[in-house]
Design a protein around this motif. Sequence first.
Motif, short mmCIF file in Angstrom:
data_model
loop_
_atom_site.label_atom_id
_atom_site.label_comp_id
_atom_site.label_asym_id
_atom_site.label_seq_id
_atom_site.Cartn_x
_atom_site.Cartn_y
_atom_site.Cartn_z
N PHE A 7 49.41 40.81 47.64
CA PHE A 7 48.33 41.32 46.79
C PHE A 7 48.68 41.16 45.32
CE2 PHE A 7 45.67 44.44 49.58
CZ PHE A 7 45.52 43.47 50.55
N ASP A 8 49.92 41.45 44.93
CA ASP A 8 50.33 41.29 43.53
C ASP A 8 50.18 39.85 43.07
OD1 ASP A 8 50.95 44.00 43.20
OD2 ASP A 8 53.05 43.71 43.79
N GLN A 9 50.53 38.91 43.94
CA GLN A 9 50.38 37.49 43.59
C GLN A 9 48.91 37.14 43.40
OE1 GLN A 9 52.78 34.63 45.92
NE2 GLN A 9 53.70 36.45 46.85
N VAL A 10 48.06 37.65 44.28
CA VAL A 10 46.62 37.42 44.16
C VAL A 10 46.12 37.98 42.83
CG1 VAL A 10 44.35 38.07 45.09
CG2 VAL A 10 46.18 37.30 46.63
N TYR A 11 46.49 39.22 42.53
CA TYR A 11 46.02 39.85 41.30
C TYR A 11 46.48 39.09 40.07
CZ TYR A 11 45.14 43.81 44.45
OH TYR A 11 44.72 44.61 45.47
N ALA A 12 47.70 38.57 40.09
CA ALA A 12 48.21 37.80 38.96
C ALA A 12 47.36 36.56 38.71
CB ALA A 12 49.67 37.43 39.19
N VAL A 13 46.97 35.87 39.78
CA VAL A 13 46.13 34.68 39.63
C VAL A 13 44.74 35.07 39.17
CG1 VAL A 13 45.02 32.77 40.86
CG2 VAL A 13 47.43 33.30 41.29
N VAL A 14 44.14 36.07 39.78
CA VAL A 14 42.77 36.45 39.44
C VAL A 14 42.67 36.92 37.98
CG1 VAL A 14 40.87 38.04 39.98
CG2 VAL A 14 42.14 36.91 41.83
N ARG A 15 43.71 37.56 37.49
CA ARG A 15 43.69 38.00 36.08
C ARG A 15 43.66 36.81 35.12
NH1 ARG A 15 47.77 42.11 37.92
NH2 ARG A 15 46.60 44.08 38.01
N LEU A 16 44.01 35.63 35.59
CA LEU A 16 44.01 34.43 34.74
C LEU A 16 42.66 33.72 34.72
CD1 LEU A 16 47.47 32.96 35.79
CD2 LEU A 16 46.92 34.21 33.69
N ILE A 17 41.74 34.08 35.60
CA ILE A 17 40.42 33.41 35.62
C ILE A 17 39.72 33.72 34.30
CG2 ILE A 17 38.19 33.18 36.77
CD1 ILE A 17 39.58 34.24 39.35
N ALA A 57 37.83 41.19 39.71
CA ALA A 57 37.46 40.77 41.07
C ALA A 57 36.07 40.15 41.12
CB ALA A 57 37.54 41.97 42.02
N HIS A 58 35.22 40.47 40.16
CA HIS A 58 33.87 39.91 40.16
C HIS A 58 33.88 38.39 39.97
CE1 HIS A 58 34.76 40.59 35.91
NE2 HIS A 58 33.83 39.68 35.62
N ARG A 59 35.00 37.84 39.52
CA ARG A 59 35.09 36.39 39.29
C ARG A 59 35.53 35.62 40.53
NH1 ARG A 59 38.19 37.45 33.77
NH2 ARG A 59 36.43 38.25 32.58
N VAL A 60 35.68 36.30 41.65
CA VAL A 60 36.08 35.63 42.90
C VAL A 60 34.90 35.65 43.86
CG1 VAL A 60 37.76 35.53 44.77
CG2 VAL A 60 38.47 36.36 42.51
N VAL A 61 34.47 34.47 44.25
CA VAL A 61 33.30 34.30 45.11
C VAL A 61 33.68 33.43 46.30
CG1 VAL A 61 31.70 34.58 43.16
CG2 VAL A 61 32.49 32.29 43.78
N ASN A 62 32.75 33.24 47.22
CA ASN A 62 33.10 32.38 48.36
C ASN A 62 32.99 30.91 47.96
OD1 ASN A 62 30.46 31.41 48.82
ND2 ASN A 62 30.29 32.31 50.83
N ARG A 63 33.36 30.03 48.86
CA ARG A 63 33.45 28.60 48.56
C ARG A 63 32.12 27.97 48.17
NH1 ARG A 63 34.16 26.19 54.65
NH2 ARG A 63 32.29 27.19 55.41
N ASN A 64 31.01 28.65 48.48
CA ASN A 64 29.68 28.16 48.11
C ASN A 64 29.12 28.86 46.89
OD1 ASN A 64 29.49 26.36 50.38
ND2 ASN A 64 29.16 28.15 51.65
N GLY A 65 29.93 29.71 46.26
CA GLY A 65 29.47 30.43 45.09
C GLY A 65 28.68 31.69 45.40
N LEU A 66 28.68 32.11 46.66
CA LEU A 66 27.96 33.32 47.04
C LEU A 66 28.78 34.57 46.69
CD1 LEU A 66 26.60 32.23 50.52
CD2 LEU A 66 25.24 32.75 48.48
#
Length: 111
Positions: A7-17, A57-66
Motif C-alpha cells: 500500500f505504501d508503494q502504491v500511495y507513493a506512486v499515486v502522489r506523483l500523478i 485517489a481520485h486520479r486513479v481510474v480503470n483502464r477505460n477511464g471509468l
Amino acid sequence: MKDFSFFDQVYAVVRLIPKGRVSTYGAVAAAIGAKKAARMVGYAMNNSHIVEPPVPAHRVVNRNGLLTGRHHFSPPELMERLLSEEGIIIRNQQVQNFDNHFWEPIKEIEI
C-alpha cells in the motif's frame, strides 16, 4: 521502494500523478513491479482516504477511464468533482479524451 509495504508503494506512486492527469490501477501496479495486482491497487485506493499525507485517489481510474472507484468517495460524486476541478471532463462517469490525460508512471518515474 522494496522496504515499503505494498500500500505504501502504491500511495507513493499515486502522489506523483500530476494535477489534471489520471492513471490506472494496472499502470500503478506495473510501476511498483506488481503488474497483475491492479485489484490490490484498488484496495489500496479504498483505504487511502485515511492516509497522511493525503493520496489523490481520485486520479486513479480503470483502464477505460471509468470512475469505478467513485463509490468509495463520500459522496460518490466527489471523485468526478475533484477531477473536473482539475480540468478533466467527465461524461457518464468516464474520463473524456482519456489518452490525453493518461499518465504512465512506469515511463515517468524511477523506482
